[in-house]
Structures are given as structure tokens and as C-alpha cells.
Design a protein around this motif. Structure first.
Motif, mmCIF file in Angstrom:
data_model
loop_
_atom_site.group_PDB
_atom_site.id
_atom_site.type_symbol
_atom_site.label_atom_id
_atom_site.label_comp_id
_atom_site.label_asym_id
_atom_site.label_seq_id
_atom_site.Cartn_x
_atom_site.Cartn_y
_atom_site.Cartn_z
ATOM 1 N N VAL A 1 0.816 -1.312 0.061
ATOM 2 C CA VAL A 1 -0.060 -0.115 -0.010
ATOM 3 C C VAL A 1 0.929 1.312 0.180
ATOM 4 O O VAL A 1 1.876 1.225 0.934
ATOM 5 C CB VAL A 1 -1.120 -0.202 1.487
ATOM 6 C CG1 VAL A 1 -1.813 1.189 1.237
ATOM 7 C CG2 VAL A 1 -1.881 -1.115 1.195
ATOM 8 N N PHE A 2 0.657 2.094 -1.141
ATOM 9 C CA PHE A 2 1.628 3.419 -1.096
ATOM 10 C C PHE A 2 0.992 4.581 -0.140
ATOM 11 O O PHE A 2 -0.389 4.365 0.031
ATOM 12 C CB PHE A 2 1.754 3.641 -2.479
ATOM 13 C CG PHE A 2 2.018 2.489 -3.573
ATOM 14 C CD1 PHE A 2 3.219 1.735 -3.259
ATOM 15 C CD2 PHE A 2 1.121 2.117 -4.424
ATOM 16 C CE1 PHE A 2 3.527 0.785 -4.077
ATOM 17 C CE2 PHE A 2 1.596 1.108 -5.292
ATOM 18 C CZ PHE A 2 2.756 0.438 -5.104
ATOM 19 N N GLN A 3 1.574 5.438 -0.330
ATOM 20 C CA GLN A 3 1.385 6.651 0.338
ATOM 21 C C GLN A 3 0.080 7.446 -0.358
ATOM 22 O O GLN A 3 -1.076 7.804 0.000
ATOM 23 C CB GLN A 3 2.188 7.807 0.645
ATOM 24 C CG GLN A 3 1.658 8.847 1.419
ATOM 25 C CD GLN A 3 2.844 9.880 1.481
ATOM 26 O OE1 GLN A 3 3.983 9.518 1.433
ATOM 27 N NE2 GLN A 3 2.387 10.981 2.015
ATOM 28 N N GLU A 4 0.169 7.170 -1.752
ATOM 29 C CA GLU A 4 -1.052 7.919 -2.631
ATOM 30 C C GLU A 4 -1.078 7.183 -3.706
ATOM 31 O O GLU A 4 -0.405 6.269 -4.123
ATOM 32 C CB GLU A 4 -0.719 9.218 -2.874
ATOM 33 C CG GLU A 4 0.523 9.721 -3.354
ATOM 34 C CD GLU A 4 0.548 11.379 -3.254
ATOM 35 O OE1 GLU A 4 1.215 11.946 -4.031
ATOM 36 O OE2 GLU A 4 -0.253 11.608 -2.132
ATOM 37 N N ASN A 5 -1.993 7.433 -4.832
ATOM 38 C CA ASN A 5 -2.106 6.729 -5.805
ATOM 39 C C ASN A 5 -2.315 5.155 -5.758
ATOM 40 O O ASN A 5 -1.907 4.516 -6.594
ATOM 41 C CB ASN A 5 -0.954 7.014 -7.041
ATOM 42 C CG ASN A 5 -0.778 8.484 -7.153
ATOM 43 O OD1 ASN A 5 -1.767 9.236 -7.163
ATOM 44 N ND2 ASN A 5 0.274 8.850 -7.416
#
Lengths: 560, 242
Positions: B84-88
Motif C-alpha cells: 500500500v503506497f502513500q497515495e495513488n
């Protein structure tokens, strides 16, 4: 599991996308580049080949006539540039000084119109005002002035070029003025600067930065302008190289002369582009109808009056020919026009060829853009761009170096050895127009493609979304809008093209501009006006569609 | 090992990687079903460490083992991890359900069982009723919940969180950590999380790896490392020494 070398393993930095898949994107990009290279290279090869053969008489054709034509080409372009940019200066200043008057946004929109208008349509608009039977002549006649304007020749060429390029220069200059920091305007108001010192101290430095670029752009457009000189030029005394090429091939069938003229034109465009490189390119960045700079100074009533008259004059100069085109078009007998088979055929031919050119242009541009991104993100850290990547980067804009007439002439001369060149009309029109629209299509597609890739590459790699699935689920929904904008834009450009069809057109293949030119040639002015209106409405409709599409809020960001 | 309940051990063996000037050297072992927090100054290689495990970066030497299997050469999609990334994390044009569904089928061909699993995951992250919403109508926290729900339906034994909650406010961040904790208790997956907040590690009662200049400078239980008797380097980073 493939065995791994221990210890001295090969240093390697992998791209985000594993390389195991077939390199479809670089391959597609290579095909697009090959298309451009073949189109331009084929034409240049053909010219070089003809020039090297003695019997073509190309060298003999470097005569006084050719030099006269070359001189006139440069002279009209120089005068057009000075007039367009010189007159644009006060207009841009006035528009910038008055940020809030009713109709300002309308004027700016109107000023975007001429570039979207096919040149042939604009020419008819201009003759409807300044021509022998135009608005001005009729008004003069009504008031019993013995005055009949004659615009054919240098006057007409300059009028038309200023009509096209003054609004362009105004928009670009305004962009320059908009880049002035707002504090300067506060300061100038506080210090009570007059118009003169405001210009010298604040506006000129900003304008001077973009001026060489703007002048270079306008000059280039005027050197390669074909339609205007063809229709408004007056005989051999007011002819440019491009028109002379067309005449040499179309009327005299003098291959040697055509080759000599084409080589001269090519040398000229290359020289100008080289100078152009030194000046840098103007940008319309930062220019928008929505953002207005706040101005604080209080203008003297006299200044205000001058500014507003300048704006009014510029408005009339641009608006009158457009209105004239519409009015004289509406007078045309559409009932009869639409009963003619040739009219319907020309409309259908135009739409089919334009649509095909636009489709080809958009597909090839997308291939270039996707390949560039794939190659760039696969590049090892700190490595320089490869030759291939640079080609993908600039290949599309390089095609602008070679004007369509040169490509057309080169292929015309080459194909003549193998077959009847006129048989190739549809293919030439489609491929030349597709290539000419590519620089613009690439500019429209690339920002979206690049940001979307940056955003989605890792996610897609992890979820295993690739190939067609990725195109369908991820890329297409995002690209649909810029793709349709690019398509509409490319199609509008192709619809208005006269250069290629003028060379290759015949009774068998006629587009709307070609038919329009024929009717003008046989003095069926009313028909011409009606056809011009049809063509203008088609082109502008497409341009408006493209404009609407690109203005409508691009998808909201993921983070609010 | 995909689809099996429980976690998998994550091991980095003598990994060497350089990024421009920066040379990194990682040796790390996170036992199965553990939670491990990775902290360190920016530029110390935290995200690179996760990218190496996820397969977004390829080491120049060394091995990545997950559950005892060498995955060094496997592409990201074939590794038993979810990240899971910070965004996108989400595709903006797809609704919540489709975004999660991509975790089951990258072509979005979903079976009845898939749909059931998706509905279950949506319920577990507390987004019931928002199945048809587009990401732009969700709050930042809700979007990360969708990303975690997708990790749930992928059902891989290792979950990597790359500053996943960094853009959320303090209260929301704790909520999300609690959610991860609850899901961890349920699924026993191995969790590696990069964070800027050492207190996250305490909150999760996790292992802690402290990175400095591309090396693991200290590791152990968060409670021990972050105590008075912890290593000097860590104290310097925390700003607790004079």
C-alpha cells in the motif's frame, strides 16, 4: 528459478515493468518514427536524386526568376512579421491594461479564431471586406468616392498575413505580460508611473524576452504560407517559393525548376529554423482567460480613450472578415449547392480523408508518446538519452522543418517514375496531413500519458495488469479525452489543407478546399462563398469541440 | 503459498543496491506473522527496502526470500506480497468495488466467490455502502481503507505499508493502525511498515528496524529500542540526547 551468480553479480537496475514482456511500445514508437522518416526522407531523396541527374535541368533553373521569387518570399515574410507584431504590441498592452471590460473574454476568444480557420476561408473573408466588390469598395461607391481597392499582390498578402498573425502575436504577448509579477504593478501605481515609463521599465523587459520567439514563429508561418499567396498573390511579381513550386509542377510540369525551387525553400526553412533555435520558443503557458492580473494604476482619460480605440480597431480588423465570410456565405444558393453531386462528393471526400488522417496521426502520436515513456522509465539511472529516445522525443516536431509542399513535391516527382502520381492523391493527403498534425497531437497526449504512467506503473506491476487489459481498464478511460481532443484538432487541420491536395488533386479526388479553389478560379464567387462557409463551419466546429474538451476539467486529482 | 492463511517469513540476504551515489546494504529477517516497523531519516533507504521486497527494484547482489523461497527474480505481481503506497493506490475512474476487484483479477473478470470476498473485505475495513463510490468522493482515510481491502482480497501472506498513513491526521492514523492490527490478528499476515512516527511501532508493539545511510543500524523490539537504554544513533534521530 534461474541460478544467480554469486558475488560478482551483474549490476542492474530494473525498470518498474519487468522486461520479460514483448517490447510492444518501443516497437510501435519505432514504426511511428519510421513513418515520419520515410515520408520526409523519401521526398528529400527524390529531390536529391533528381537534382543529381543532369537532364532534369535543375541547375539551369537557378536563374534570375528563382532569385526574384526567393527575394519576394523573404520580403513579404519580413514585412508581414513587422506589421503583425508591431501592431500587436499596442493591442496587447491595451488589453492588459484593461482587465475588466465587457467583451474582453469574447475578444480573446475571437483572437484564437483565425488560426483555426482554413486559410482559404479567411481569404474569402478578407476579399469580402477589402476586395474589389467588398464592403469597403461598396461603401466608398455609395458615398461617391472614386476609390476601388486592389488588394491582389503584396497588399493582399500582407493583409491576410496580419489577419492571421496579429491575433496570435497578441495572445503570445499577453502571455508575456501576464508573467510580470503582480508586485510590479503595485509599485508602478505607487510611484505614479506614466504610460511611457510603465512600458519602458515594466512591460518592455517582459515583452523583450518573448519577442524574438514570437517574431521567429510568425516569420516561419509567413515563409511557408501557401494558400494566401496562391489566392491573393498577383502573378509572377508577387509569388513565393511554395507557390512557384506548385505552379512549376501543376502548370508547367517543369521538374528541374520544381527541384531547384524546392531545394531553395528547404535551405531557407532550415536556415530560419536554425536562427529560431537561437531565439527560443514562445509559450502560451500561463495564458488563460480565467486568470487576470490585477492592475492598480489610474489611467488618464486620454490614455483610456486611446487604449479602447486600439482594442476596437483590432477587434474590427479581425471580426469584419469573419463576419463578411459568414454573410456572403449565407447569401449563397445552398439549395443549388447541395443539389450538386460534386459538392456532396467533396464534403464526403474531405471528411473521409480528414478523418483517416486524424486517426493515423493520433495512433502514431500515441505510439511515440508511449514508447518515449517506456524507454525513458526503463533507462538506467544517470544514463544519457539514447539516440532512439531522443528521436521519440523530438521526431514529431522535426517534421515541421519540411513544409507539406516540399513533401508533396518530392513524392510527386518520385512517384511519377512508377505510376500516375494523381492515383496516390488519397494516400498522400492522408499521410502528409497526419504527419503535420503529429507535433500538436503529441503535445496534447504526452502530459496526460506521462503523469498517468507515473501514477499507475507500480500499481499495475504489482496487480499484474498489463497489455490489453491495462489499455482497456487503466489507460483508455484516462486517455479518451485527450485522444478525442487530438483527433478533432488533427481533423480540423486536415480539412483545411490545400497544399497537398493542390498538387495531387484531380477530377477524381476533390476535397472541399480543392473544389473551393476551382470555383474561385472560375469566378463563381457566390458558390465559393457558400463552400467556404461549409468548410469554415466544419473546421471551427471541430476546433470548438477540441477546445471544449481540453478546457473541461481534466479528471479530478485523487487527492482533493 | 498464495492464498494460504498466515504469514510468511521475510528475509533479505546480503542485499546490495545502489541508487545514484547512495550504496545500500541490507540484512534483515522478519519472522512469519510479525509486525515490523521501519524508521529512519529521509534518504536512508526505507522505501527502497520495501521496493526490493515488492520487486519494484532489483538488487545488484543478494537474495530476497519470502517464506523460505527465493523470489529475487520474480516480477512484482508474482510475489506473495501486497503493498500500500502513500497515495495513488486507486484508479480514479474505477469505483471502490472495481478497485478492490483488481486484487482478485487484473482483468476484472470476477466470479461469485470473488464478489463475496470483495463484499466481505469492504465490510471488514468499514466501507459498507460505499461500494459504488469513485475515489474522488472518498476521504484520504477511506481511500487507504480501499487499498487495504484490496490487500485483503489478494490474500498474500506479506503486507507492505509504504508510509501508507503519512498524509492522514493523527487520530485517523491511529484508527488505521488499529485496523491493521485487527486484520493482523485475524489473518496473521506478516506486516512491514515504513513510517515517520516511531510511536507507531510502540502502538503496534512491533519489531523495529532503524535505518541509517542504507544500513540497518539497529533492530529489536520497539519497546526496548525506544527506551532509555536504546542505541545512541536512534536517540540522535529521535532528538532525545543533548
Amino acid at each position: 528459478m534461474p541460478g544467480r551468480a554469486e558475488g560478482g553479480a551483474v549490476p542492474q537496475r530494473m525498470s518498474l515493468i519487468p522486461r520479460t514482456t514483448f517490447p510492444a511500445k518501443p516497437l510501435a514508437g519505432a514504426i511511428a518514427l519510421a513513418f515520419l522518416a520515410l515520408l520526409a526522407g523519401g521526398a528529400l531523396f527524390s529531390l536529391a536524386f533528381e537534382a543529381s541527374r543532369d537532364e532534369s535541368g535543375a541547375f539551369a533553373a537557378f536563374d534570375a526568376y528563382l532569385w526574384r521569387v526567393a527575394r519576394f518570399t523573404l520580403l513579404q515574410a519580413l514585412l508581414s512579421t513587422l506589421l503583425s507584431v508591431g501592431l500587436a504590441l499596442p493591442v496587447a498592452r491595451a488589453l492588459h491594461a484593461h482587465q475588466h471590460f465587457i467583451g474582453r473574454a469574447f475578444i480573446l476568444r475571437l483572437f484564437a479564431l483565425p488560426l483555426a480557420l482554413p486559410a482559404l476561408v479567411a481569404v474569402l473573408g478578407i476579399t469580402s471586406i477589402y476586395g474589389r466588390a467588398g464592403f469597403i469598395a461598396k461603401t466608398a461607391h455609395y458615398f461617391d468616392f472614386g476609390f476601388t481597392p486592389d488588394i491582389y499582390g503584396l497588399t493582399g498578402i500582407l493583409l491576410a498575413h496580419v489577419f492571421f498573425n496579429l491575433p496570435l502575436a497578441v495572445r503570445l504577448l499577453l502571455a508575456g505580460l501576464d508573467s510580470i509579477p503582480p508586485d510590479y504593478w503595485k509599485l508602478s501605481a505607487q510611484l505614479g508611473m506614466g504610460s511611457g515609463s510603465r512600458f519602458r521599465l515594466i512591460e518592455w523587459p517582459a515583452i523583450a524576452r518573448s519577442l524574438p520567439g514570437i517574431m521567429g514563429l510568425v516569420f516561419m508561418l509567413c515563409v511557408t504560407s501557401f494558400t494566401i499567396v496562391l489566392t491573393l498573390g498577383g502573378g509572377p511579381r508577387a509569388t513565393t517559393l511554395e507557390v512557384a513550386i506548385y505552379q512549376a509542377l501543376h502548370y508547367d510540369f517543369d521538374i528541374g525548376r520544381a527541384v531547384a525551387l524546392t531545394l531553395t525553400q528547404l535551405a531557407l526553412t532550415l536556415a530560419i529554423l536554425f536562427l529560431f533555435r537561437l531565439t527560443g520558443r514562445p509559450t502560451e503557458e500561463g495564458f488563460s482567460l480565467a486568470i487576470t492580473t490585477r492592475r492598480y494604476e489610474k489611467l488618464r482619460p486620454g490614455e483610456r480613450l486611446i487604449d479602447l480605440s486600439v482594442i476596437l480597431l483590432a477587434f474590427l480588423f479581425v471580426a469584419l472578415p469573419i463576419a463578411g465570410m459568414v454573410i456572403s456565405g449565407l447569401v449563397a444558393d445552398f439549395g443549388r449547392l447541395f443539389s450538386e453531386r460534386s459538392v456532396w462528393r467533396a464534403i464526403a471526400t474531405s471528411l473521409i480523408l480528414g478523418g483517416a488522417a486524424a486517426l493515423l496521426s493520433v495512433i502514431l502520436s500515441l505510439a511515440l508518446v508511449a514508447a518515449r515513456e517506456a524507454v525513458a522509465s526503463g533507462r538506467k539511472m544517470g544514463r544519457k538519452q539514447s539516440f532512439f529516445e531522443r528521436g521519440l522525443d523530438t521526431g514529431a516536431s522535426l517534421i515541421l522543418v519540411v513544409p507539406p509542399i516540399i513533401i508533396g513535391a518530392g513524392w510527386f516527382i518520385l512517384l511519377r517514375h512508377f505510376a500516375d502520381p494523381f492515383d496516390f492523391a488519397p494516400w498522400m493527403v492522408i499521410s502528409v496531413n497526419a504527419a503535420m498534425a503529429m507535433p500538436f497531437a503529441v503535445r496534447l497526449l504526452r502530459p496526460t500519458w506521462d503523469t498517468e504512467s507515473a501514477r499507475h506503473n507500480r500499481l499495475c506491476a504489482q496487480l499484474g495488469i498489463s497489455g490489453w487489459t491495462r489499455l482497456r481498464l487503466v489507460d483508455w478511460p484516462v486517455l479518451r479525452r485527450p485522444l478525442s481532443v487530438a483527433f478533432a484538432f488533427a481533423m480540423a487541420l486536415s480539412l483545411g489543407d490545400l497544399g497537398t491536395i493542390a498538387l495531387f488533386g484531380s477530377d477524381a479526388v476533390q476535397t472541399l478546399p480543392y473544389l473551393l479553389l476551382q470555383r474561385m478560379g472560375s469566378y463563381r464567387t457566390l458558390d465559393a462563398a457558400g463552400l467556404a462557409l461549409i468548410l469554415g463551419v466544419l473546421s471551427l466546429g471541430l476546433m470548438m469541440l477540441a477546445d471544449r474538451g481540453s478546457q473541461a476539467s481534466p479528471r479530478k486529482e485523487e487527492r482533493p | 503459498m498464495t492464498g494460504k492463511k498466515g504469514g510468511a517469513e521475510v528475509t533479505l540476504e546480503e542485499i546490495r543496491f545502489s541508487y545514484g551515489e547512495m550504496r545500500m546494504h541490507f540484512d534483515l529477517d522478519v519472522p512469519a506473522s510479525q509486525i515490523a516497523a521501519i524508521i529512519g531519516p529521509s534518504g536512508s533507504g526505507k522505501s527502497t527496502l520495501l521496493n526490493l521486497i515488492a520487486g519494484f527494484e532489483m538488487p545488484q547482489a543478494g537474495k530476497v526470500l519470502i517464506g523460505g523461497v527465493d523470489v529475487t527474480r520474480l516480477p512484482p505481481a508474482e510475489r506473495p506480497v501486497s503493498m500500500v503506497f502513500q497515495e495513488n493506490n486507486l484508479f480514479a475512474h474505477l469505483d471502490v468495488e472495481a478497485n478492490i476487484g483488481l486484487g482478485r483479477s487484473p482483468k476484472l473478470k470476477l466470479t461469485a466467490a470473488d464478489r463475496a470476498a470483495i463484499a466481505d473485505a469492504i465490510a471488514r475495513v468499514g466501507l459498507t455502502g460505499k461500494e459504488k463510490r469513485k475515489p474522488e468522493t472518498l476521504s484520504g482515510g477511506e481511500r487507504q481503507r480501499v487499498a487495504i481491502a484490496r490487500a485483503l482480497v489478494r490474500n498474500r501472506p506479506v503486507l507492505l505499508l509504504d508510509e501508507a498513513f503519512a498524509s492522514l491526521g493523527p487520530a485517523l492514523r491511529v484508527q488505521m493502525l488499529d485496523l491493521v492490527k485487527a486484520l493482523h490478528a485475524e489473518t496473521a499476515m506478516t506486516v512491514l511498515m515504513v513510517t515517520h512516527h516511531p510511536e507507531d511501532a510502540l502502538h503496534m508493539d512491533s519489531l523495529l528496524f532503524f535505518l541509517e545511510n542504507g544500513m540497518i543500524a539497529a533492530s529489536g523490539n520497539a519497546k526496548d529500542l525506544l527506551s532509555e537504554t536504546g542505541p545512541e544513533a536512534l536517540k540522535r534521530y529521535m532528538g532525545t540526547t543533548a
